[in-house]
Design a protein around this motif. Structure first.
Motif, mmCIF file in Angstrom:
data_model
loop_
_atom_site.group_PDB
_atom_site.id
_atom_site.type_symbol
_atom_site.label_atom_id
_atom_site.label_comp_id
_atom_site.label_asym_id
_atom_site.label_seq_id
_atom_site.Cartn_x
_atom_site.Cartn_y
_atom_site.Cartn_z
ATOM 1 N N LEU A 50 0.827 -1.205 0.000
ATOM 2 C CA LEU A 50 0.000 0.000 0.000
ATOM 3 C C LEU A 50 0.861 1.255 0.000
ATOM 4 O O LEU A 50 0.582 2.218 -0.718
ATOM 5 N N ALA A 51 1.911 1.244 0.794
ATOM 6 C CA ALA A 51 2.803 2.404 0.857
ATOM 7 C C ALA A 51 3.493 2.629 -0.485
ATOM 8 O O ALA A 51 3.610 3.780 -0.954
ATOM 9 N N GLN A 52 3.942 1.552 -1.117
ATOM 10 C CA GLN A 52 4.584 1.670 -2.424
ATOM 11 C C GLN A 52 3.598 2.187 -3.467
ATOM 12 O O GLN A 52 3.944 3.037 -4.300
ATOM 13 N N ALA A 53 2.371 1.669 -3.414
ATOM 14 C CA ALA A 53 1.354 2.110 -4.367
ATOM 15 C C ALA A 53 1.040 3.588 -4.171
ATOM 16 O O ALA A 53 0.930 4.354 -5.138
ATOM 17 N N GLN A 54 0.921 3.993 -2.904
ATOM 18 C CA GLN A 54 0.616 5.389 -2.639
ATOM 19 C C GLN A 54 1.739 6.306 -3.100
ATOM 20 O O GLN A 54 1.496 7.368 -3.687
ATOM 21 N N SER A 58 0.759 8.928 -5.972
ATOM 22 C CA SER A 58 0.632 10.306 -5.493
ATOM 23 C C SER A 58 1.315 11.302 -6.416
ATOM 24 O O SER A 58 1.042 12.506 -6.352
ATOM 25 N N LYS A 59 2.190 10.809 -7.294
ATOM 26 C CA LYS A 59 2.806 11.693 -8.286
ATOM 27 C C LYS A 59 1.783 12.163 -9.319
ATOM 28 O O LYS A 59 2.005 13.156 -10.012
ATOM 29 N N LEU A 60 0.669 11.436 -9.407
ATOM 30 C CA LEU A 60 -0.361 11.754 -10.395
ATOM 31 C C LEU A 60 -1.524 12.541 -9.809
ATOM 32 O O LEU A 60 -2.308 13.140 -10.543
ATOM 33 N N GLY A 61 -1.671 12.517 -8.482
ATOM 34 C CA GLY A 61 -2.781 13.225 -7.859
ATOM 35 C C GLY A 61 -3.123 12.645 -6.502
ATOM 36 O O GLY A 61 -2.350 11.874 -5.924
ATOM 37 N N LEU A 62 -4.285 13.008 -6.014
ATOM 38 C CA LEU A 62 -4.734 12.584 -4.692
ATOM 39 C C LEU A 62 -5.073 11.095 -4.698
ATOM 40 O O LEU A 62 -5.808 10.616 -5.554
ATOM 41 N N VAL A 63 -4.522 10.370 -3.729
ATOM 42 C CA VAL A 63 -4.830 8.953 -3.589
ATOM 43 C C VAL A 63 -4.938 8.630 -2.113
ATOM 44 O O VAL A 63 -4.213 9.188 -1.283
ATOM 45 N N GLU A 64 -5.854 7.746 -1.770
ATOM 46 C CA GLU A 64 -6.044 7.324 -0.397
ATOM 47 C C GLU A 64 -5.872 5.810 -0.320
ATOM 48 O O GLU A 64 -6.174 5.091 -1.273
ATOM 49 N N THR A 65 -5.384 5.332 0.820
ATOM 50 C CA THR A 65 -5.216 3.891 1.000
ATOM 51 C C THR A 65 -5.840 3.466 2.319
ATOM 52 O O THR A 65 -5.943 4.260 3.260
ATOM 53 N N LEU A 66 -6.235 2.214 2.352
ATOM 54 C CA LEU A 66 -6.827 1.661 3.559
ATOM 55 C C LEU A 66 -6.432 0.192 3.652
ATOM 56 O O LEU A 66 -6.610 -0.557 2.692
ATOM 57 N N ARG A 67 -5.871 -0.207 4.787
ATOM 58 C CA ARG A 67 -5.458 -1.596 4.954
ATOM 59 C C ARG A 67 -6.604 -2.437 5.495
ATOM 60 O O ARG A 67 -7.224 -2.110 6.508
ATOM 61 N N ALA A 68 -6.894 -3.528 4.829
ATOM 62 C CA ALA A 68 -7.902 -4.474 5.301
ATOM 63 C C ALA A 68 -7.598 -5.837 4.708
ATOM 64 O O ALA A 68 -7.320 -5.953 3.507
ATOM 65 N N ASP A 69 -7.641 -6.849 5.525
ATOM 66 C CA ASP A 69 -7.429 -8.233 5.104
ATOM 67 C C ASP A 69 -8.807 -8.884 4.945
ATOM 68 O O ASP A 69 -9.535 -9.070 5.927
#
Length: 262
Positions: A50-54, A58-69
């Motif tokens: 998730l951190a890598q994806a964010q 984020s270089k392209l714009g606003l992004v939010e992440t949420l961890r859930a299994d």
């Protein structure tokens, strides 16, 4: 279940929820949507992914992440609670979470079987929560990632439990398209063939993935396996207004596999 947000602006009124968005087709779809100015909220179970994806998105714009299994009931309940409390319009939903490990039918265990069915159960109730948000805000669009294996058996990759689950997802797509149409909600699915994504790491050694998957190039009439972007482009189209007369469709995004074999 805290949402992590890149950039400081969190005022967007319409967002795209991407379940399984930290890698593969989900991540590629998030990128496509960001390029259209749509804020993705990507859900994944691996904090580092998730951190890598964010960081990338984020270089392209606003992004939010949420961890859930999605294999943990408390995480599913927390995610559903977050969706129910969301005041913004979840205008787009992509169900991209997946697991794939070919296993012969005679060798399947209950744990193997439930690994697939548990994802379907989570998808069902997460989608229900999102649908209620869409109803409240006047509509929306959903795309489920199904599978070519749900339509066609492949002896080299025995996948009875996986295919059974994906066939159920295809059926859910059509039922939701019928039930939710009156609420201005479209529901479609894509059915990919072999696409290079991290999902194959469940049963192929990392150093052997490229060589192993290359062996399936000729299986596809187009002559190559797919990329995550190949599928994401179709998902992005199905979510867009350009597809506003398409619902209940299961699109073969498979390099021609369902048309025939080389």
């Amino acid at each position: 279940m805290n949402i992590s947000t890149s950039n400081s602006n969190n005022a967007a009124q319409a967002i795209a929820l991407i379940i399984g968005g930290s890698s593969g087709m989900g991540l590629a779809t998030a990128k496509q949507l960001l390029n259209q100015g749509i804020t993705p909220l990507i859900v994944g179970r691996d904090e580092s992914k998730l951190a890598q994806a964010q960081q990338m998105l984020s270089k392209l714009g606003l992004v939010e992440t949420l961890r859930a299994d999605l294999y943990q009931p408390q995480d599913i309940e927390g995610l559903i609670s977050t969706i129910q409390a969301e005041q913004r319009h979840i205008k787009f939903l992509v169900n991209a979470a997946g697991y794939f490990k070919p296993t012969a039918f005679l060798d399947h265990s209950k744990d193997d079987y439930h690994a697939y069915q548990a994802l379907n159960e989570a998808t069902f109730f997460i989608t229900q929560a999102v649908a209620n948000n869409m109803v409240k805000h006047g509509g929306g669009n959903m795309v489920n990632i199904g599978s070519m294996w749900a339509k066609q058996a492949v002896k080299a990759t025995p996948s009875s439990a996986y295919s059974m689950a994906k066939a159920g997802l295809h059926a859910l797509t059509q039922h939701l398209a019928m039930e939710l149409a009156e609420h201005n909600i479209r529901v479609n699915a894509v059915a990919p063939a072999v696409v290079k994504t991290p999902i194959y790491g469940a049963f192929i050694e990392p150093d052997a993935i490229d060589e192993t998957l290359a062996g399936f190039d000729s299986f596809h009439p187009i002559g190559r396996i797919g990329t995550a972007d190949d599928v994401a482009q179709t998902i992005s189209f199905l979510l867009s207004d350009q597809a506003n007369w398409i619902t209940g469709a299961i699109w073969d995004v498979d390099g021609g596999v369902m048309a025939g074999r080389n």
